[in-house]
Design a protein around this motif. Structure first.
Motif, PDB file in Angstrom:
ATOM      1  N   ILE A 101      -6.976  -2.245   3.477  1.00  0.00           N
ATOM      2  CA  ILE A 101      -6.482  -0.931   3.921  1.00  0.00           C
ATOM      3  C   ILE A 101      -6.711   0.121   2.838  1.00  0.00           C
ATOM      4  O   ILE A 101      -7.190   1.221   3.117  1.00  0.00           O
ATOM      5  CB  ILE A 101      -4.987  -1.008   4.323  1.00  0.00           C
ATOM      6  N   GLN A 105      -9.318   2.807   4.322  1.00  0.00           N
ATOM      7  CA  GLN A 105      -8.486   3.651   5.174  1.00  0.00           C
ATOM      8  C   GLN A 105      -9.175   4.937   5.584  1.00  0.00           C
ATOM      9  O   GLN A 105     -10.002   5.430   4.816  1.00  0.00           O
ATOM     10  CB  GLN A 105      -7.155   3.926   4.490  1.00  0.00           C
ATOM     11  N   ARG A 109      -6.192  -2.269  12.961  1.00  0.00           N
ATOM     12  CA  ARG A 109      -5.860  -3.682  12.751  1.00  0.00           C
ATOM     13  C   ARG A 109      -7.056  -4.573  13.109  1.00  0.00           C
ATOM     14  O   ARG A 109      -7.342  -5.545  12.406  1.00  0.00           O
ATOM     15  CB  ARG A 109      -4.634  -4.040  13.588  1.00  0.00           C
ATOM     16  N   ILE A 112      -9.464  -4.560  10.313  1.00  0.00           N
ATOM     17  CA  ILE A 112      -8.945  -5.379   9.199  1.00  0.00           C
ATOM     18  C   ILE A 112      -9.231  -6.847   9.483  1.00  0.00           C
ATOM     19  O   ILE A 112      -9.738  -7.577   8.621  1.00  0.00           O
ATOM     20  CB  ILE A 112      -7.427  -5.164   9.002  1.00  0.00           C
ATOM     21  N   VAL A 123       0.583  -6.879   8.452  1.00  0.00           N
ATOM     22  CA  VAL A 123       0.681  -5.422   8.571  1.00  0.00           C
ATOM     23  C   VAL A 123       2.141  -4.994   8.706  1.00  0.00           C
ATOM     24  O   VAL A 123       2.578  -4.038   8.068  1.00  0.00           O
ATOM     25  CB  VAL A 123      -0.185  -4.908   9.745  1.00  0.00           C
ATOM     26  N   ILE A 132       2.262   0.756   3.526  1.00  0.00           N
ATOM     27  CA  ILE A 132       1.295   1.343   4.448  1.00  0.00           C
ATOM     28  C   ILE A 132       2.048   2.052   5.563  1.00  0.00           C
ATOM     29  O   ILE A 132       3.249   1.809   5.756  1.00  0.00           O
ATOM     30  CB  ILE A 132       0.327   0.293   5.055  1.00  0.00           C
ATOM     31  N   TYR A 147      -4.257   2.763  10.071  1.00  0.00           N
ATOM     32  CA  TYR A 147      -3.342   2.525   8.956  1.00  0.00           C
ATOM     33  C   TYR A 147      -3.922   3.088   7.660  1.00  0.00           C
ATOM     34  O   TYR A 147      -5.132   3.103   7.445  1.00  0.00           O
ATOM     35  CB  TYR A 147      -3.084   1.025   8.781  1.00  0.00           C
ATOM     36  N   THR A 149      -2.518   3.857   3.234  1.00  0.00           N
ATOM     37  CA  THR A 149      -1.504   3.570   2.218  1.00  0.00           C
ATOM     38  C   THR A 149      -0.551   4.763   2.068  1.00  0.00           C
ATOM     39  O   THR A 149      -0.839   5.862   2.517  1.00  0.00           O
ATOM     40  CB  THR A 149      -2.162   3.255   0.862  1.00  0.00           C
TER      41      THR A 149
END
Length: 179
Positions: A101, A105, A109, A112, A123, A132, A147, A149
């Protein structure tokens, strides 16, 4: 050291201690009534004086600001009296998802999971720890959540900005972040 600099240094230390969060240069400029360059210089001198006297804490530049932190060598000894108690360490899977992430970013999901080759079930844990957050929705079919940070991520990992993340030499994300 002049009387005025002594008073500015006292006010700087008190502000960094009392704030409970990183203070930006702009906030410190207003408080100390100094230009940004003068504030940065004062912070540097203050940090050196703390180190020279072995104060047990230091000035740390993090999340776009400055804060006082316990010297790393003393943190473990102080753990019993810190409140709230530190959270358990993140699992290697959670750290890997967090690294993906952080570097890619905003990311969904599904992206990821495709990068990891496995589940991104951590998550929710990362959201609960406020490392996050949902930063939007993808325009792709189904509009999956994106998503990214948080400022807490920067604080917890001692980063001033995402630009402080280590360079990637390959597509291996595990082991990049301390947890």
């Amino acid at each position: 050291m002049s009387l005025q600099e002594h008073a500015q240094r006292e006010l700087l230390g008190a502000a960094l201690l009392a704030s409970g969060r990183p203070l930006t240069l702009r906030e410190l400029e207003g408080l100390l009534e100094l230009a940004a360059g003068a504030v940065a210089e004062l912070i540097e001198r203050y940090a050196r004086s703390l180190e020279a006297m072995g104060a047990g804490f230091r000035v740390e530049g993090v999340a776009g600001g400055y804060r006082l932190v316990v010297a790393p060598a003393l943190a473990a000894r102080l753990a019993p009296i810190l409140a709230p108690p530190p959270l358990p360490a993140l699992s290697s899977a959670a750290l890997e998802v967090l690294a993906v992430i952080a570097y890619r970013q905003p990311i969904t999901r599904a992206e990821i999971e495709a990068m990891r080759g496995g589940s991104a079930s951590t998550v929710l844990t990362l959201q609960e720890r406020e490392l996050i957050k949902v930063v939007g929705k993808s325009p792709s079919v189904g509009q999956p959540l994106l998503y990214g940070t948080t400022e807490r991520f920067l604080l917890e990992f001692g980063l001033n900005s995402l630009g402080d993340l280590p360079e990637l030499s390959q597509q291996n994300f595990s082991g990049l972040l301390r947890g």
